[in-house]
Design a protein around this motif. Structure first.
Motif, PDB file in Angstrom:
ATOM      1  N   ILE A  92       2.549   1.861  -3.407  1.00  0.00           N
ATOM      2  CA  ILE A  92       1.643   2.367  -4.444  1.00  0.00           C
ATOM      3  C   ILE A  92       1.318   3.850  -4.202  1.00  0.00           C
ATOM      4  CG2 ILE A  92      -0.712   2.153  -5.385  1.00  0.00           C
ATOM      5  CD1 ILE A  92       1.014  -0.105  -6.294  1.00  0.00           C
ATOM      6  N   SER A  93       1.371   4.290  -2.935  1.00  0.00           N
ATOM      7  CA  SER A  93       0.853   5.621  -2.584  1.00  0.00           C
ATOM      8  C   SER A  93       1.441   6.782  -3.399  1.00  0.00           C
ATOM      9  CB  SER A  93       1.002   5.874  -1.074  1.00  0.00           C
ATOM     10  OG  SER A  93       2.364   5.988  -0.724  1.00  0.00           O
ATOM     11  N   PRO A  94       2.764   6.792  -3.749  1.00  0.00           N
ATOM     12  CA  PRO A  94       3.246   7.942  -4.541  1.00  0.00           C
ATOM     13  C   PRO A  94       2.604   8.036  -5.934  1.00  0.00           C
ATOM     14  CG  PRO A  94       5.099   6.726  -3.580  1.00  0.00           C
ATOM     15  CD  PRO A  94       3.873   5.890  -3.386  1.00  0.00           C
ATOM     16  N   ASN A 154      -8.619   5.776  -3.486  1.00  0.00           N
ATOM     17  CA  ASN A 154      -7.452   5.063  -2.975  1.00  0.00           C
ATOM     18  C   ASN A 154      -7.857   3.950  -2.012  1.00  0.00           C
ATOM     19  OD1 ASN A 154      -5.730   6.595  -4.479  1.00  0.00           O
ATOM     20  ND2 ASN A 154      -5.373   8.108  -2.865  1.00  0.00           N
ATOM     21  N   ALA A 155      -8.919   4.202  -1.229  1.00  0.00           N
ATOM     22  CA  ALA A 155      -9.421   3.172  -0.313  1.00  0.00           C
ATOM     23  C   ALA A 155      -9.936   1.977  -1.107  1.00  0.00           C
ATOM     24  CB  ALA A 155     -10.524   3.744   0.575  1.00  0.00           C
ATOM     25  N   VAL A 172      -0.648   7.527  -6.613  1.00  0.00           N
ATOM     26  CA  VAL A 172      -2.089   7.822  -6.590  1.00  0.00           C
ATOM     27  C   VAL A 172      -2.394   9.139  -5.879  1.00  0.00           C
ATOM     28  CG1 VAL A 172      -2.764   5.400  -6.737  1.00  0.00           C
ATOM     29  CG2 VAL A 172      -2.388   6.417  -4.502  1.00  0.00           C
ATOM     30  N   ARG A 173      -1.400  10.029  -5.850  1.00  0.00           N
ATOM     31  CA  ARG A 173      -1.582  11.308  -5.150  1.00  0.00           C
ATOM     32  C   ARG A 173      -2.664  12.165  -5.801  1.00  0.00           C
ATOM     33  NH1 ARG A 173       2.443  13.178  -1.971  1.00  0.00           N
ATOM     34  NH2 ARG A 173       2.191  15.272  -2.813  1.00  0.00           N
ATOM     35  N   SER A 209       0.838  -1.202   0.000  1.00  0.00           N
ATOM     36  CA  SER A 209       0.000   0.000   0.000  1.00  0.00           C
ATOM     37  C   SER A 209       0.875   1.256   0.000  1.00  0.00           C
ATOM     38  CB  SER A 209      -0.910  -0.052   1.230  1.00  0.00           C
ATOM     39  OG  SER A 209      -1.839   0.989   1.218  1.00  0.00           O
ATOM     40  N   ILE A 222      -8.989   1.068  -4.128  1.00  0.00           N
ATOM     41  CA  ILE A 222      -7.834   0.383  -4.722  1.00  0.00           C
ATOM     42  C   ILE A 222      -7.157  -0.497  -3.676  1.00  0.00           C
ATOM     43  CG2 ILE A 222      -5.479   0.768  -5.596  1.00  0.00           C
ATOM     44  CD1 ILE A 222      -6.593   3.249  -7.077  1.00  0.00           C
ATOM     45  N   GLY A 223      -6.978   0.062  -2.468  1.00  0.00           N
ATOM     46  CA  GLY A 223      -6.295  -0.676  -1.414  1.00  0.00           C
ATOM     47  C   GLY A 223      -7.067  -1.896  -0.939  1.00  0.00           C
ATOM     48  N   ALA A 224      -8.401  -1.797  -0.951  1.00  0.00           N
ATOM     49  CA  ALA A 224      -9.231  -2.884  -0.419  1.00  0.00           C
ATOM     50  C   ALA A 224      -9.006  -4.202  -1.152  1.00  0.00           C
ATOM     51  CB  ALA A 224     -10.707  -2.495  -0.483  1.00  0.00           C
ATOM     52  N   SER A 237      -9.457  10.254  -1.853  1.00  0.00           N
ATOM     53  CA  SER A 237      -9.226   9.283  -0.781  1.00  0.00           C
ATOM     54  C   SER A 237     -10.091   8.034  -0.944  1.00  0.00           C
ATOM     55  CB  SER A 237      -9.497   9.924   0.579  1.00  0.00           C
ATOM     56  OG  SER A 237      -8.455  10.827   0.882  1.00  0.00           O
TER      57      SER A 237
END
Lengths: 108, 255
Positions: free
Chosen positions: B112-114, B124-125, B116-117, B109, B127-129, B121
């Motif tokens: 990947i964060s850089p 992104n939640a 999906v800036r 997670s 995608i992360g799930a 939110s």
């Protein structure tokens, strides 16, 4: 039939799994990370893939296993050659499945 | 795999069969994501069926398998859960164990964060799930340094992988012991082959390949050595922390 007890276990497990999956994505994407942290994170895929590959090949049943019992350790040699040569994900995966099937047919 | 750094630093970049990550319109991007997930689908086919059979044999019902795959959606953690339920372990202990098994997703997670800036939110939640070892590996290999990930593209990868997992595990549970040899053909090797291909593509993606090869060697070594003393999922965390640091330091020295 879904037993209540089993459902609650699944639900609890799902919630504690969602936290590490979602939290960094939502929180870290809102701040600017230092350049060095970003460069470190850029290396995470190589690091994770080498770890996952090593475990998938050397411990296919969850514990260290050597050839001839472990065919994956033999199959990985031609598969890495296919990957280097073609640089194609699809061709490598298809090649890997065929190589493994052939190995089982010849040695199994 | 058109990563910007690669495009400027390398003159003879080998072509791959992968299109640009997430730059297309939403419908196209989603379809591209679905296409990128094909290797994951092939891998989940074998493991999904195997999980269904194992779960059914351990006394988990078909609807329970379906619900587990739908809301937990984690290969190794589901095998562990079934084993612990069958062994009669208390619910609280199972849930703590699963957290420890899945805590490695923090690293995926974060990595990947850089990319999906630019997304919201809630996107992104979402995608992360649905982030797993395999979907992370496929997605990360398509995202060069600084390349933004499209939400539609990412959801395409995630949804088709998740759907495959739910269908295959449920089918496995329905068929149960009717499937005698789930390892037939060689589909059980699909994920290992996928990791191998993605690793080669990742190494190829770095400005210089030596630090990446060294990091990969260290990562593989640590993963195996550590798994002799800690659970396999913790060995992955240890290997990642060490190997990513080795790679970064060596690349800084080479620069």
């Amino acid at each position: 039939m879904i037993r209540t007890q089993v459902f609650l276990i699944i639900l609890g497990a799902a919630i504690v799994t969602l936290i590490p999956r979602i939290a960094p994505l939502v929180l870290l994407s809102r701040i600017t990370l230092p350049g060095r942290v970003v460069r470190w994170l850029e290396f995470v895929p190589v690091a994770v893939l080498s770890a996952l590959l090593a475990q998938a090949v050397a411990m296919p049943e969850g514990r260290l296993l050597l050839p001839p019992e472990n065919l994956a350790m033999i199959a990985i040699v031609p598969v890495l050659l296919i990957a280097v040569r073609t640089r194609s994900l699809i061709k490598t995966v298809a090649g890997g499945v065929v190589v493994m099937a052939l190995l089982r047919w010849m040695l199994g | 795999m058109r990563d910007r750094r690669q495009a400027t630093n390398s003159t003879n970049t080998p072509e791959t069969d992968l299109p640009d990550a997430g730059q297309a319109p939403v419908g196209r991007a989603y379809a591209d994501g679905v296409k990128d997930a094909v290797p994951v689908v092939m891998g989940y086919l074998a493991i999904g069926l195997a999980f269904g059979v194992v779960a059914k044999t351990a006394g988990i019902t078909v609807p329970e398998v379906a619900v587990m795959s739908l809301i937990l959606y984690a290969g190794s953690a589901q095998f562990v859960t079934v084993g612990l339920i069958a062994a009669g372990v208390p619910a609280s202990a199972i849930i703590v164990t699963i957290f420890l098994v899945n805590v490695r997703h923090l690293l995926y997670s974060a990595a990947i964060s850089p990319h999906v800036r630019h997304l919201k939110s809630w996107q992104n939640a979402l995608i992360g799930a649905e982030l797993t070892d395999e979907t992370f590996a496929v997605a990360a290999s398509r995202l060069g340094p600084g390349v933004p990930a499209g939400a539609g593209w990412f959801l395409g990868i995630n949804n088709v992988s998740h759907a495959t997992w739910v269908v295959c595990t449920t089918v496995g549970a329905v068929l149960g012991s009717a499937i005698t040899d789930i390892r037939a053909l060689g589909f059980d090797f699909a994920l290992a082959a996928m990791f191998a291909a993605l690793l080669i593509l990742q190494i190829n993606n770095r400005p210089t390949w030596m630090p990446a090869v060294a990091a990969a060697a260290v990562g593989g070594g640590v993963a195996l050595c550590a798994s002799l003393v800690v659970p396999a999922s913790w060995a992955i965390i240890a290997a990642t922390l060490v190997a990513a640091t080795v790679g970064m330091v060596l690349e800084e020295r080479a620069a």
